[in-house]
Design a protein around this motif. Structure first.
Motif, PDB file in Angstrom:
ATOM      1  N   THR A   1     -74.159  51.943 -40.033  1.00 41.46           N
ATOM      2  CA  THR A   1     -72.998  51.152 -39.633  1.00 41.46           C
ATOM      3  C   THR A   1     -73.275  49.676 -39.938  1.00 41.46           C
ATOM      4  OG1 THR A   1     -73.857  50.887 -37.393  1.00 41.46           O
ATOM      5  CG2 THR A   1     -72.392  52.764 -37.789  1.00 41.46           C
TER       6      THR A   1
ATOM      7  N   SER B   1     -72.981  47.067 -38.093  1.00 38.15           N
ATOM      8  CA  SER B   1     -73.714  46.422 -36.996  1.00 38.15           C
ATOM      9  C   SER B   1     -75.185  46.769 -37.033  1.00 38.15           C
ATOM     10  CB  SER B   1     -73.109  46.821 -35.651  1.00 38.15           C
ATOM     11  OG  SER B   1     -71.799  46.332 -35.516  1.00 38.15           O
TER      12      SER B   1
ATOM     13  N   ARG C   1     -76.923  44.967 -39.935  1.00 37.89           N
ATOM     14  CA  ARG C   1     -77.148  43.549 -39.625  1.00 37.89           C
ATOM     15  C   ARG C   1     -78.306  43.395 -38.656  1.00 37.89           C
ATOM     16  NH1 ARG C   1     -71.391  43.324 -39.610  1.00 37.89           N
ATOM     17  NH2 ARG C   1     -71.386  43.619 -37.334  1.00 37.89           N
ATOM     18  N   LEU C   2     -78.360  44.258 -37.642  1.00 36.25           N
ATOM     19  CA  LEU C   2     -79.428  44.184 -36.652  1.00 36.25           C
ATOM     20  C   LEU C   2     -80.788  44.391 -37.307  1.00 36.25           C
ATOM     21  CD1 LEU C   2     -80.287  44.014 -33.658  1.00 36.25           C
ATOM     22  CD2 LEU C   2     -79.890  46.483 -33.499  1.00 36.25           C
TER      23      LEU C   2
END
Length: 522
Positions: free
Chosen positions: A508, A510, A513-514
């Motif tokens: 995903t 998110s 990015r994490l």
């Protein structure tokens, strides 16, 4: 010599460190077994090269999930409960105990996602060197096999003392007289060697006599990594067969006890003590997690269990079984992610569900004896799954981890509240039915996201399934058939959905990015 199912070894074990029983516990046990088989009197490890196939799961997650730590600690001979476990990899990488390296490349025998080759160089008393090549596989839930030694098929599973006698040319007569008292359970004549599975450790004198025999080139010995299995007869054939064997109102905790006594060759008191110890260990992992205030060992999450347990909720949520169970499950998962000592039940990725539910039953007033009985039933259900399935998410996705753990917990809860064997299996069936096809998609390869959230779901699933079964809900599809379908669906899954961090939650925006932010910070 594939180990038959033991409740303590296979289902509510191993006692371990690390976030994954497949990728942390089994590497430790493989490493320890290889160390003992490789080293003779006066010898020491000079170097070990671990090889993973690029298409396998180890290559993807060995660093994130502590496989390198497990192999290094096992090869160093460090005890699982020792604090030195955490330093073993650093010492090995610095060459302080032995040279240690991991290489990614094609394996000649690549028939399982959790395959590994170990090239072990040993230095003898007179500085002579010898290199052995061991091949192993992690089978899920901490179970493993060391399958080959220098190309010879051996299949060492850690459930016995394994003695390997290597012959100069042909077999050197009958060696059994030299092993009198060691209780030989199995004997296998191989090409140039004989392998013995012993249920009692051979004495120093026995080993010295064997090593002094003309015609024997080498005698190798590895200790068991868990409980010694005395009886390998396959007596557990499935849930349907179990229901036919027991009375409609039978106590499955008693059945589980009788089964494990026969499997391990121990009396009731000894097996009861071991179940009690597992209950206490799980309680200790929950307590440690509930006390945790910093995120040491966790990469993406911060400790939640302590804060959650102290956060007031509206009644009746505040005093509910679920709030307590969720707190316990998170606590155990935070402990295992932080490399604390935990008990896989049956895997580390789902290690919060059973302890969380036991914690909630304890808060409800369950005695330690009642908790032990519930754990026996949980273990029995996990064993019934293992008759037809595997706990390895690399082959079956998360349905074989959190799905199986939820089924186990549901069975234990149902037993605690007086459920019959049929109701116990109905509750377990509901859990398998509702997790069929659940993928394994750890963000960044870490057993954190969505693993901790799935343990939360697991305790809720167990509670609701138990409630439904006790209330008369008919699961319709038998447990055995659901296990078989879990295996089939797992085989149909794309590899990206089976513990490789290449699909699902792991991809995903998110999550990506994490991972990028964390990697940049590292």
């Amino acid at each position: 010599m594939t180990q038959d199912i033991s409740l303590l070894n296979t289902v509510i074990g191993p006692v371990m460190r690390g976030p994954s029983s497949s990728h942390s516990a089994a590497p430790y046990m493989i490493g320890r077994t290889v160390r003992e088989l490789a080293l003779g009197p006066g010898e020491r490890l000079k170097s070990v090269v671990i090889r993973f196939d690029p298409s396998g799961s180890f290559a993807e997650v060995y660093s994130n999930q502590g496989s390198d730590e497990g192999f290094a600690a096992g090869l160093a001979g460090v005890a699982i409960t020792s604090e030195a476990y955490r330093q073993a990899l650093q010492r090995a990488c610095r060459g302080e105990d032995f040279e240690f390296a991991i290489r990614i490349g094609p394996l000649d025998r690549n028939d399982h996602p959790n395959r590994v080759d170990l090239h072990v160089c040993v230095t003898g008393i007179h500085a002579q060197e010898r290199t052995d090549v061991f091949e192993g596989v992690s089978l899920g839930g901490g179970t493993f096999l060391v399958t080959h030694l220098n190309g010879q098929h051996i299949n060492v599973d850690g459930a016995a003392y394994t003695l390997i006698a290597e012959h100069e040319v042909a077999a050197t007569g009958d060696l059994l007289p030299y092993l009198e008292g060691a209780q030989v359970a199995e004997q296998h004549a191989l090409n140039g060697m004989t392998l013995y599975a012993l249920t009692v450790a051979p004495s120093v004198r026995m080993l010295a006599d064997l090593r002094g025999l003309a015609g024997l080139r080498r005698v190798r010995l590895a200790s068991p990594t868990q409980e010694v299995v005395h009886n390998r007869e396959r007596t557990l054939l499935g849930a349907s067969e179990l229901l036919q064997r027991v009375a409609a109102d039978a106590d499955l905790a008693d059945f589980a006890m009788a089964y494990e006594c026969a499997r391990l060759g121990l009396d009731l008191a000894a097996v009861q003590q071991r179940f009690d110890e597992r209950v206490q260990l799980m309680a200790a992992s929950v307590e440690a997690g509930l006390a945790k205030e910093d995120s040491a060992g966790m990469k993406y999450l911060r400790p939640t269990a302590r804060r959650f347990s102290h956060t007031p909720l509206p009644e009746p949520l505040e005093t509910s079984f679920l709030k307590t169970a969720i707190a316990g499950a998170l606590a155990a998962m935070e402990e295992t992610t932080s490399r604390g000592v935990v008990c896989a039940a049956p895997t580390a990725g789902s290690a919060g569900i059973v302890p969380g539910c036991l914690h909630a039953l304890r808060v409800l007033g369950a005695s330690e004896h009642a908790l032990s009985d519930s754990l026996k039933v949980m273990a029995l259900i996990g064993a019934l799954f293992a008759v037809r399935g595997s706990y390895a998410a690399e082959t079956g996705g998360c349905s074989v981890e959190t799905g199986t753990s939820a089924a186990m917990a549901a069975a234990g809860i149902t037993h605690y509240f007086g459920g019959t064997p049929a109701q116990i299996l109905a509750a377990a069936s509901i859990c398998l039915m509702n997790t069929l096809g659940l993928i394994c998609d750890p963000v960044g390869g870490e057993v954190e996201i969505p693993c901790h959230a799935r343990n939360i779901a697991g305790v809720g699933h167990a509670w609701s399934a138990s409630t439904a079964a006790l209330g008369g809900f008919d699961a319709v599809i038998p447990f055995d058939e659901l296990v078989e379908q879990t295996v089939k669906v797992g085989n149909m899954m794309h590899p990206d959905l089976r513990c490789t961090a290449r699909g699902g939650c792991a991809t995903t925006p998110s999550a990506l990015r994490l991972v990028a932010v964390k990697n940049l910070g590292a």
